[in-house]
Motif scaffolding. Structure first.
Motif, PDB file in Angstrom:
ATOM      1  N   VAL A  19       0.843  -1.203   0.000  1.00  0.00           N
ATOM      2  CA  VAL A  19       0.000   0.000   0.000  1.00  0.00           C
ATOM      3  C   VAL A  19       0.873   1.245   0.000  1.00  0.00           C
ATOM      4  CG1 VAL A  19      -1.839   1.239   1.203  1.00  0.00           C
ATOM      5  CG2 VAL A  19      -1.806  -1.259   1.227  1.00  0.00           C
ATOM      6  N   ASN A  54      -6.765   1.594   3.609  1.00  0.00           N
ATOM      7  CA  ASN A  54      -5.598   1.308   2.780  1.00  0.00           C
ATOM      8  C   ASN A  54      -5.747   1.856   1.371  1.00  0.00           C
ATOM      9  OD1 ASN A  54      -4.296   0.094   4.862  1.00  0.00           O
ATOM     10  ND2 ASN A  54      -4.438  -1.980   4.080  1.00  0.00           N
ATOM     11  N   GLU A  58      -3.218   4.348  -0.246  1.00  0.00           N
ATOM     12  CA  GLU A  58      -2.581   4.004  -1.508  1.00  0.00           C
ATOM     13  C   GLU A  58      -2.703   5.143  -2.512  1.00  0.00           C
ATOM     14  OE1 GLU A  58      -4.388   0.849  -3.724  1.00  0.00           O
ATOM     15  OE2 GLU A  58      -2.465   0.209  -4.567  1.00  0.00           O
TER      16      GLU A  58
END
Ligand SMILES: [Zn+2]
Length: 75
Positions: A19, A54, A58
């Motif tokens: 990530v 996440n 990301e």
């Protein structure tokens, strides 16, 4: 449900997704249990809530990378 192997030997996690530099998602080779590490470095179960967090991380990470590459191109 826990895989027999996992209950005997523990999960065998491998990275399923990077990530950011610090945060990664892991999946157990045997039972497909997914975990991630949060900001404190602890491993937590990869719940839909953490998947959401996440994916936001990301996106920020990729944007930063893109900006860094842009800076390199400018010089
Ligand atoms: Zn497992």
């Amino acid at each position: 449900m826990k895989h027999v192997y996992c209950s005997l030997f523990g999960h065998q996690f491998e990275i399923s997704k990077e990530v950011t530099y610090a945060v990664k998602e892991y999946k157990c080779k045997h039972c497909k249990t997914e975990v991630t590490n949060n900001g404190n470095g602890n491993f937590v179960e990869l719940t839909p809530k953490y998947k959401e967090i996440n994916s936001v991380l990301e996106r920020i990470h990729l944007r930063r990378l893109a900006r860094k590459q842009q800076t390199i191109l400018d010089h």
